[in-house]
Design a protein around this motif. Structure first.
Motif, PDB file in Angstrom:
ATOM      1  N   ILE A  12      -4.814 -11.621   8.615  1.00 34.79           N
ATOM      2  CA  ILE A  12      -4.920  -9.667   9.292  1.00 34.79           C
ATOM      3  C   ILE A  12      -3.498  -9.048   8.989  1.00 34.79           C
ATOM      4  N   LEU A  13      -2.416  -8.904   8.500  1.00 31.40           N
ATOM      5  CA  LEU A  13      -1.503  -8.472   8.323  1.00 31.40           C
ATOM      6  C   LEU A  13      -1.863  -7.707   6.813  1.00 31.40           C
ATOM      7  N   GLY A  14      -2.351  -8.966   5.802  1.00 34.76           N
ATOM      8  CA  GLY A  14      -2.843  -7.972   4.838  1.00 34.76           C
ATOM      9  C   GLY A  14      -3.726  -7.419   4.526  1.00 34.76           C
ATOM     10  N   SER A  15      -4.769  -7.364   5.321  1.00 31.46           N
ATOM     11  CA  SER A  15      -5.489  -6.460   5.285  1.00 31.46           C
ATOM     12  C   SER A  15      -5.249  -5.069   6.327  1.00 31.46           C
ATOM     13  N   THR A  19      -1.027 -10.431   0.975  1.00 32.45           N
ATOM     14  CA  THR A  19      -1.232 -11.509   1.479  1.00 32.45           C
ATOM     15  C   THR A  19      -1.168 -12.706   1.243  1.00 32.45           C
ATOM     16  N   LEU A  20      -0.575 -12.855  -0.169  1.00 35.03           N
ATOM     17  CA  LEU A  20      -0.320 -14.145  -0.559  1.00 35.03           C
ATOM     18  C   LEU A  20       0.680 -14.823   0.114  1.00 35.03           C
ATOM     19  N   LEU A  21       1.809 -13.894   0.063  1.00 32.19           N
ATOM     20  CA  LEU A  21       3.475 -12.752   0.060  1.00 32.19           C
ATOM     21  C   LEU A  21       3.820 -13.622   1.333  1.00 32.19           C
ATOM     22  N   LEU A  22       2.348 -13.148   2.232  1.00 29.40           N
ATOM     23  CA  LEU A  22       2.717 -13.080   3.962  1.00 29.40           C
ATOM     24  C   LEU A  22       1.929 -14.573   4.568  1.00 29.40           C
ATOM     25  N   LEU A  23       1.320 -15.222   3.649  1.00 29.41           N
ATOM     26  CA  LEU A  23       0.491 -16.598   3.826  1.00 29.41           C
ATOM     27  C   LEU A  23       1.937 -17.326   3.789  1.00 29.41           C
TER      28      LEU A  23
END
Length: 218
Positions: A122-125, A101-105
């Motif tokens: 959302i994508l991280g979850s 999630t941190l990378l996607l953020l």
């Protein structure tokens, strides 16, 4: 909320399965009509609840609703893992979720701003949701059709009750706050009434769980 209830049922798979079913009955009872309301009248709701200046953020709030919905389901599965003596599954899944999630953020926020941030959550979850849900089915033996039954009645009723809002969207969204609140209240009461009628007739759906909860509270 779910963990204390499930922990009392430890090593009784059949009871845990029933507890999971009831959790999803309540989950879909509340979230499905809320989802339809946000889809059909999200901007009006934002205007009513937090003010006109937040209306342009409606897409962000819709994305956040999806994120919180996914995470609520995941939390139900985590409670079951704790109950069956496998809390390590939650730890392992969270160790995957957090850095992903941190990378996607980092990337999506830079490209798409606050909408990208919400999308990153959302994508991280999503991967964790599917993995944990797979484990839930495996640990409890609950069938996919059981989830479908919990989902079906709230979905059909919410869809049918949402059609008038969608058909008269332009007119309804222009009404004053009191009138709009009255329409939503009427639809809510109708929804609960139909849930009750169907539940009594077929002994299916959220009504059975709500009735049991009502008796427990008393």
């Amino acid at each position: 909320v779910s963990f204390p209830a499930y922990s009392k049922l430890k090593n009784t798979t059949k009871k845990i399965k029933g507890g999971v079913q009831k959790s999803f009955d309540l989950f879909f009872f509340f979230t499905v009509p809320t989802a339809f309301l946000i889809i059909f009248a999200g901007q009006k709701l934002i205007f009513m609840l937090i003010g006109e200046q937040w209306v342009p953020m409606s897409n962000v709030f819709k994305l956040l609703f999806i994120f919180f919905t996914i995470n609520l389901i995941t939390e139900i599965t985590y409670a079951v893992f704790n109950a069956v003596g496998k809390p390590d599954k939650k730890v392992k899944l969270e160790m995957i979720k957090i850095p992903t999630t941190l990378l996607l953020l980092f990337f999506l926020t830079r490209e798409f701003g606050i909408n990208g941030s919400a999308l990153a959550l959302i994508l991280g979850s999503i991967p964790i949701f599917f993995i944990s849900f797979h484990y839930l089915v495996k640990e409890t033996g609950i069938l996919y059709k059981d989830f479908f039954i919990s989902f079906l009645i709230p979905f059909v009723l919410s869809f049918l009750l949402g059609l008038p809002i969608y058909a008269l969207k332009d007119t309804i969204l222009k009404t004053d706050l009191i009138t709009f609140s009255g329409i939503i209240l009427l639809l809510g009461v109708t929804y609960i009434y139909l849930i009750t009628i169907i539940g009594k007739k077929y002994n299916q759906g959220p009504y059975t769980t709500l009735n049991l909860l009502k008796k427990y509270i008393k």
